[in-house]
Design a protein around this motif. Structure first.
Motif, PDB file in Angstrom:
ATOM      1  N   ILE A 107      85.164  21.626  15.158  1.00 59.67           N
ATOM      2  CA  ILE A 107      85.038  21.548  13.695  1.00 59.67           C
ATOM      3  C   ILE A 107      83.781  20.757  13.322  1.00 59.67           C
ATOM      4  N   ALA A 108      82.931  21.416  12.531  1.00 58.80           N
ATOM      5  CA  ALA A 108      81.659  20.797  12.155  1.00 58.80           C
ATOM      6  C   ALA A 108      81.387  21.078  10.678  1.00 58.80           C
ATOM      7  N   LYS A 109      80.270  20.540  10.186  1.00 53.69           N
ATOM      8  CA  LYS A 109      79.868  20.848   8.811  1.00 53.69           C
ATOM      9  C   LYS A 109      79.024  22.107   8.837  1.00 53.69           C
ATOM     10  N   VAL A 110      79.499  23.148   8.185  1.00 60.69           N
ATOM     11  CA  VAL A 110      78.752  24.408   8.203  1.00 60.69           C
ATOM     12  C   VAL A 110      78.073  24.601   6.853  1.00 60.69           C
ATOM     13  N   ALA A 115      74.659  29.967   6.913  1.00 61.96           N
ATOM     14  CA  ALA A 115      75.615  30.824   7.635  1.00 61.96           C
ATOM     15  C   ALA A 115      75.677  32.213   7.007  1.00 61.96           C
ATOM     16  N   VAL A 116      75.668  32.282   5.672  1.00 61.30           N
ATOM     17  CA  VAL A 116      75.761  33.578   5.004  1.00 61.30           C
ATOM     18  C   VAL A 116      74.478  34.387   5.257  1.00 61.30           C
ATOM     19  N   HIS A 121      71.930  39.020   7.720  1.00 59.20           N
ATOM     20  CA  HIS A 121      70.812  39.537   8.515  1.00 59.20           C
ATOM     21  C   HIS A 121      71.327  40.517   9.585  1.00 59.20           C
ATOM     22  N   ASP A 122      72.481  40.169  10.188  1.00 66.03           N
ATOM     23  CA  ASP A 122      73.058  41.034  11.231  1.00 66.03           C
ATOM     24  C   ASP A 122      73.479  42.400  10.692  1.00 66.03           C
ATOM     25  N   PHE A 123      73.785  42.461   9.397  1.00 64.73           N
ATOM     26  CA  PHE A 123      74.279  43.726   8.821  1.00 64.73           C
ATOM     27  C   PHE A 123      73.197  44.495   8.076  1.00 64.73           C
ATOM     28  N   LYS A 124      71.967  43.966   8.115  1.00 60.89           N
ATOM     29  CA  LYS A 124      70.880  44.550   7.324  1.00 60.89           C
ATOM     30  C   LYS A 124      70.691  46.042   7.631  1.00 60.89           C
ATOM     31  N   ASP A 150      84.878  25.629  12.368  1.00 63.83           N
ATOM     32  CA  ASP A 150      84.215  25.879  13.644  1.00 63.83           C
ATOM     33  C   ASP A 150      83.116  26.915  13.359  1.00 63.83           C
ATOM     34  N   ARG A 151      81.916  26.633  13.802  1.00 66.55           N
ATOM     35  CA  ARG A 151      80.772  27.467  13.446  1.00 66.55           C
ATOM     36  C   ARG A 151      80.967  28.941  13.864  1.00 66.55           C
ATOM     37  N   ASN A 152      81.420  29.124  15.098  1.00 62.98           N
ATOM     38  CA  ASN A 152      81.635  30.493  15.586  1.00 62.98           C
ATOM     39  C   ASN A 152      82.753  31.183  14.843  1.00 62.98           C
TER      40      ASN A 152
END
Ligand code: ADP
Length: 264
Positions: A107-110, A115-116, A121-124, A150-152
């Motif tokens: 658990i981190a600060k995202v 992140a968005v 970018h992956d769906f471009k 969690d980042r992932n």
């Protein structure tokens, strides 16, 4: 309709006494039924692509391989169905990993904006192929919004929702991801919305889309490469991070999925 098992133990030496122990096995039974349903569903989901692969291979062996015009169709079918099997196995492994809590979450600060942007970018390319206007809408006047997750895991949540939004929107549609801080029962939270311009989800089916393998339209989901597990993964993850996810239809048409997560 509760299920009880009864155990009667006579007390030795006491002529007229007995101890009755009642065990409530409702939960055990329910778990057992859930497991049985899951195994039946998985077997069915694996069998469908496998039988196409098998049939295509057999047809090729029986001579279709010599027929230049048709062989590509059978080979492509094998490719598509293998990809479906791969996606299904990948989603099942993800679910199993979350459930068994083998890998503890980090658990981190995202940072939401980052992140968005990275997810979009992956769906471009996929969005461009359907001429879908895919964009992030940060809240006005707020610099940096952080969630505790969690980042992932957060990436998996977002990409499943954006994947569906693109998948179920018609060509030329629009998909937006927006977010804003809010307070729920006095706790600082962040609301993230993924909105699309597809057909939406009938109200009476909205609660069920988070169930494993539930699809509003079986054929449509399969055609588009869906596994029927994406939203159950999203639900599981958001709840593991102390949040939740809900769906509604937009007044102007299309679905909107709202994820709430604790603010950092
Ligand atoms: P799938 O792999 O089939 O997309 P999901 O668990 O991601 O499985 O979603 C479950 C079902 O919910 C889908 O089969 C589809 O019927 C419906 N659904 C999900 N997202 C949307 C959306 N954005 N618009 C319309 N229907 C959706």
């Amino acid at each position: 309709d509760r299920v009880l098992s009864v155990q009667v133990t006579p007390l030795i030496g006491e002529p007229a006494g007995a101890v009755i122990v009642l065990h409530d096995t409702t939960d055990l039974r329910r778990l057992e039924n859930l497991r049985r349903d899951f195994v039946a569903n998985v077997s069915h989901e694996l069998k469908t692509p496998l039988s196409t692969i098998k049939a295509n291979a057999e047809t090729l062996l029986l001579g279709a391989v010599d027929d230049k015009e048709n062989r590509m169709r059978f080979i492509e079918g094998i490719g598509v169905q293998s990809e479906r099997l791969e996606a299904l196995i990948q989603d099942m492994l993800t679910l199993a990993r979350i459930e068994s809590a083998q890998q503890p979450f980090d658990i981190a600060k995202v940072n939401l904006e980052k992140a968005v942007e990275s997810c979009l970018h992956d769906f471009k390319d996929r969005a461009e192929m359907k001429q879908i206007d895919l964009r992030a809408v940060p809240p006005l006047g707020i610099d940096k919004v952080l969630v505790r997750a969690d980042r992932n895991g957060f990436r998996v949540i977002l990409s499943n929702l954006v994947d569906n939004a693109v998948k179920y929107s018609p060509d030329g549609g629009a998909v937006t991801v927006s977010w804003a801080p809010m307070t729920v029962n006095g706790s600082p939270m962040v609301r993230i919305e993924v909105a699309d311009t597809g057909g939406g989800i009938p109200e009476e089916k909205q609660a069920r889309v988070f169930e494993r393998f539930y699809r509003v339209d079986e054929a449509r989901s399969r055609d588009r490469g869906g596994t029927g597990l994406g939203l159950s993964i999203v639900k599981h993850l958001t709840q593991s991070f102390g949040g939740d996810v809900a769906v509604a239809n937009r007044a102007e048409g299309g679905a909107v999925f709202t994820v709430t997560l604790p603010a950092a």
